[in-house]
Design a protein around this motif. Structure first.
Motif, PDB file in Angstrom:
ATOM      1  N   GLY A   1      70.752  31.739 -38.857  1.00  2.00           N
ATOM      2  CA  GLY A   1      71.400  31.514 -37.571  1.00  2.00           C
ATOM      3  C   GLY A   1      72.485  30.489 -37.751  1.00  2.00           C
ATOM      4  N   GLN A   2      73.126  30.108 -36.701  1.00  2.00           N
ATOM      5  CA  GLN A   2      74.055  28.979 -36.747  1.00  2.00           C
ATOM      6  C   GLN A   2      74.045  28.331 -35.370  1.00  2.00           C
ATOM      7  OE1 GLN A   2      78.344  31.278 -36.213  1.00  2.00           O
ATOM      8  NE2 GLN A   2      77.875  30.474 -38.202  1.00  2.00           N
ATOM      9  N   GLY A   3      74.564  27.117 -35.273  1.00  6.19           N
ATOM     10  CA  GLY A   3      74.561  26.425 -33.992  1.00  6.19           C
ATOM     11  C   GLY A   3      75.031  27.327 -32.862  1.00  6.19           C
TER      12      GLY A   3
ATOM     13  N   PRO B   1      80.697  32.928 -54.589  1.00  6.52           N
ATOM     14  CA  PRO B   1      80.047  31.849 -55.339  1.00  6.52           C
ATOM     15  C   PRO B   1      78.527  32.022 -55.414  1.00  6.52           C
ATOM     16  CG  PRO B   1      81.731  30.930 -53.926  1.00  6.52           C
ATOM     17  CD  PRO B   1      81.668  32.399 -53.616  1.00  6.52           C
ATOM     18  N   ARG B   2      77.926  32.513 -54.340  1.00  9.49           N
ATOM     19  CA  ARG B   2      76.468  32.641 -54.304  1.00  9.49           C
ATOM     20  C   ARG B   2      75.936  33.451 -55.492  1.00  9.49           C
ATOM     21  NH1 ARG B   2      72.205  33.338 -49.926  1.00  9.49           N
ATOM     22  NH2 ARG B   2      70.399  33.697 -51.260  1.00  9.49           N
ATOM     23  N   GLU B   3      76.656  34.556 -55.841  1.00  9.70           N
ATOM     24  CA  GLU B   3      76.206  35.403 -56.956  1.00  9.70           C
ATOM     25  C   GLU B   3      76.202  34.624 -58.257  1.00  9.70           C
ATOM     26  OE1 GLU B   3      77.917  39.427 -57.862  1.00  9.70           O
ATOM     27  OE2 GLU B   3      78.901  38.966 -55.951  1.00  9.70           O
TER      28      GLU B   3
ATOM     29  N   GLY C   1      71.833  18.654 -45.448  1.00  8.41           N
ATOM     30  CA  GLY C   1      71.494  19.151 -46.776  1.00  8.41           C
ATOM     31  C   GLY C   1      72.402  20.274 -47.256  1.00  8.41           C
ATOM     32  N   LYS C   2      73.490  20.558 -46.530  1.00  8.22           N
ATOM     33  CA  LYS C   2      74.399  21.619 -46.994  1.00  8.22           C
ATOM     34  C   LYS C   2      75.376  21.037 -48.012  1.00  8.22           C
ATOM     35  CE  LYS C   2      74.502  23.941 -42.543  1.00  8.22           C
ATOM     36  NZ  LYS C   2      73.404  24.884 -42.604  1.00  8.22           N
ATOM     37  N   VAL C   3      75.605  21.770 -49.091  1.00  8.89           N
ATOM     38  CA  VAL C   3      76.506  21.285 -50.135  1.00  8.89           C
ATOM     39  C   VAL C   3      77.934  21.240 -49.591  1.00  8.89           C
ATOM     40  CG1 VAL C   3      77.458  21.787 -52.408  1.00  8.89           C
ATOM     41  CG2 VAL C   3      75.031  22.190 -51.965  1.00  8.89           C
TER      42      VAL C   3
HETATM   43  P1  AMP Z   1      74.637  25.185 -38.581  1.00  9.92           P
HETATM   44  O1  AMP Z   1      75.529  25.689 -37.517  1.00  9.92           O
HETATM   45  O2  AMP Z   1      74.874  23.776 -38.981  1.00  9.92           O
HETATM   46  O3  AMP Z   1      73.204  25.499 -38.308  1.00  9.92           O
HETATM   47  O4  AMP Z   1      75.016  26.016 -39.925  1.00  9.92           O
HETATM   48  C1  AMP Z   1      74.933  27.407 -39.921  1.00  9.92           C
HETATM   49  C2  AMP Z   1      75.343  27.970 -41.255  1.00  9.92           C
HETATM   50  O5  AMP Z   1      74.326  27.734 -42.237  1.00  9.92           O
HETATM   51  C3  AMP Z   1      75.472  29.487 -41.197  1.00  9.92           C
HETATM   52  O6  AMP Z   1      76.724  29.905 -40.674  1.00  9.92           O
HETATM   53  C4  AMP Z   1      75.291  29.859 -42.657  1.00  9.92           C
HETATM   54  O7  AMP Z   1      76.484  29.666 -43.396  1.00  9.92           O
HETATM   55  C5  AMP Z   1      74.240  28.847 -43.131  1.00  9.92           C
HETATM   56  N1  AMP Z   1      72.886  29.439 -43.035  1.00  9.92           N
HETATM   57  C6  AMP Z   1      72.045  29.417 -41.993  1.00  9.92           C
HETATM   58  N2  AMP Z   1      70.896  30.077 -42.271  1.00  9.92           N
HETATM   59  C7  AMP Z   1      71.025  30.538 -43.542  1.00  9.92           C
HETATM   60  C8  AMP Z   1      70.186  31.312 -44.414  1.00  9.92           C
HETATM   61  N3  AMP Z   1      68.982  31.724 -44.058  1.00  9.92           N
HETATM   62  N4  AMP Z   1      70.667  31.586 -45.652  1.00  9.92           N
HETATM   63  C9  AMP Z   1      71.894  31.151 -46.049  1.00  9.92           C
HETATM   64  N5  AMP Z   1      72.721  30.431 -45.276  1.00  9.92           N
HETATM   65  C10 AMP Z   1      72.302  30.128 -44.030  1.00  9.92           C
END
Ligand code: AMP
Length: 517
Positions: A300-302, A418-420, A494-496
């Protein structure tokens, strides 16, 4: 409907159910929890003139009082503005001002630092440890939450943003309800005997998971450490049982390493929902091996909180399924409440297996960014949320995430995700963490550079890593340079931070070790 209705109902139906815990110590039952929230709700209006629709900020680490405040603000019909406790006071001040928050709840020393950063612009600030807060909680409570429409804002979440100013994502009561129902349908059940453990910041999506636990009148446990400590989590799980927690992939990795070392097998943990960043195949396989079938994944995302896709427990653990590995490497299928599309840059459809930008629409998707029509128009186009994530769907509807669109590397005209490359590097036994970025190259447009954190006591040679990559991925995708680092720069969730990695290369280009040609 106001989501705080769920607390009022659970308190009526299950007044004696244990509600809030600090570690193993129970602080109150559901009757007490609703009383505190109703008290804060009443006090906000009476003492601070907070009106429905106003914004109330919280700048605090994880503490049981956080949950009192969340529901108290909702009782008053106001919106919560959660601020990550790891932000600098100046960053927090920007959020308070941008949201035009009329009140702040904070813990010390964060509150004093924020007040100083805001200077005379500081709205009233209530210290969560103060007698004033206790008195607010003891105000004669509202019996019922203020009425709210589904479109009314409940949660104004400022994106962690790896570049630029954070944007305020407007999440409504209706969005949150959709999120909760979708969780029950697609991710996991929640029982009254469960205990939500807040090891990740409550200020993020993990905090929103309090809602399904309130609806089921389950327990809420805030670790005494206020954060993520594997030994504390294992001990709490054994004592409390029925633990349900959200964990980012780095947390899962640490939990698994600690479990392996201490012989803990996760007893007492019912569900770990992971997400928020890429979970590499090897890591989740090891996690299931060490801690058992306790894992579900969400993506998901915010802007569509916790609700784009889900990979349920069975899909994670069913080793007998012929496509188990592929599915485990994916982020699962669209949650029932949303539609998902893979689109090209113009919004045209992509076929099965083709990579494009992930688009989502449905009930949990935000209405837009707070006071930012430009950013809103960019993110919400043609009725769809453009996530900025790249991915592809398989024939069964499983989504595999590639990268953020801005992180895709184009080298010699070919797209490299990059993920690959990271997945391939992580298969090397001397590699603990890896992150891959593109840097400008006069011949190729961009070239691939890998940052590698070695396993303790190891120093992998670039030539060896190069041979390893050649054995796993196409020649053109392999890194042209390797950079061994002690750790990867990460944001507060914790996101790079790939922007920082690129900046490190700008500063010291010649320090990267070339791979053999
Ligand atoms: P945030 O809005 O801070 O929650 O960040 C959301 C972003 O985190 C997404 O747009 C993705 O790029 C990444 N993300 C969230 N869930 C996953 C997941 N299960 N696997 C890989 N990336 C994810």
């Amino acid at each position: 409907m106001n989501v705080a209705e769920w607390l009022a109902r659970s308190a009526r139906l299950h007044p004696d159910n244990p509600a809030l815990f600090s570690g193993e110590a129970m602080l109150c039952d559901y009757q007490g929890f609703a009383r505190a929230a109703g008290g804060i709700g009443a006090g906000l209006g009476a003492k601070f003139d907070v009106k429905p629709g106003d914004r109330v900020a919280i700048f605090a680490g994880n503490t049981p009082a956080y949950l009192d405040v969340l529901f108290g603000v909702w009782f008053a019909g106001a919106s919560v503005v959660p601020i990550n406790a790891k932000l600098h006071a100046r960053e927090a001040a920007y959020i308070v001002k941008h949201a035009e928050a009329s009140l702040i709840f904070a813990s010390e020393p964060l509150g004093s630092e924020l007040a100083e950063a805001l200077g005379q612009d500081c709205p009233p600030l209530v210290d969560l440890q103060s007698a004033g807060f206790a008195a607010l909680r003891d105000t004669a409570p509202l019996e019922l939450p203020v009425e709210r429409d589904p479109g009314d804002m409940a949660w104004l979440f400022y994106t962690s943003g790896t570049t630029g100013r954070p944007k305020g994502v407007m999440i409504s009561h209706g969005n949150l309800q959709a999120m909760v129902f979708s969780y029950f349908v697609d991710v996991d059940e929640v029982y009254a005997s469960d205990a939500a453990l807040y090891a990740a910041p409550i200020s993020h999506g993990a905090g929103l998971y309090c809602l399904q636990h309130v609806l089921r009148a389950a327990r809420h446990v805030v670790p005494v450490s206020g954060g993520f400590d594997p030994a504390e989590i294992f001990a709490l799980a054994r004592r409390l049982d029925g633990i349900h927690m959200f964990a980012a992939p780095t947390m899962v990795k640490r939990l698994v390493a600690a479990g392996r070392e201490s012989g803990e097998n996760g007893e007492g943990i019912r569900t770990i929902v992971y997400g928020g960043g890429p979970m590499y195949l090897n890591d989740i396989m090891e996690a299931v091996e060490v801690l058992g079938p306790r894992f579900c994944q969400i993506y998901g995302q915010g802007e569509s909180p916790m609700t784009i896709t889900a990979l349920n427990r069975l899909a994670v653990s069913d080793r007998n399924h012929p496509r188990w590995r592929e599915r485990l490497a994916s982020v699962g299928c669209a949650q029932s409440i949303v539609e998902l599309r893979i689109a090209d840059a113009e919004g045209g459809p992509r076929d099965v297996g083709e990579t494009g930008e992930i688009l989502v629409r449905g009930a949990p998707v935000m209405a837009g960014y707070w006071r930012d029509p430009e950013a809103t128009a960019k993110a919400l186009r043609g009725g769809w949320l453009w996530t900025g994530d790249m991915g592809s769907l398989d024939a069964d509807g499983f989504l595999t995430l590639k990268d953020r669109s801005k992180d895709v590397i184009i080298s010699g005209g070919a797209n490299i995700y990059p993920r690959e490359v990271e997945e391939a590097l992580l298969l090397h036994r001397q590699v603990c963490e890896a992150s891959v970025v593109g840097v400008p190259d006069p011949d190729w447009g961009e070239r691939v550079v890998a940052f590698v954190v070695a396993e303790p006591g190891c120093t992998p040679e670039p030539e060896d890593l190069d041979r390893h990559c050649l054995a796993h991925i196409a020649r053109f995708k392999r890194p042209k340079h390797y950079r061994l680092v002690a750790e990867l720069p990460k944001n507060n969730y914790g996101k790079v931070l790939k922007t920082e990695l690129r900046a490190m290369l700008d500063d010291a280009q010649d320090n990267a070790c070339p791979a053999s040609a």
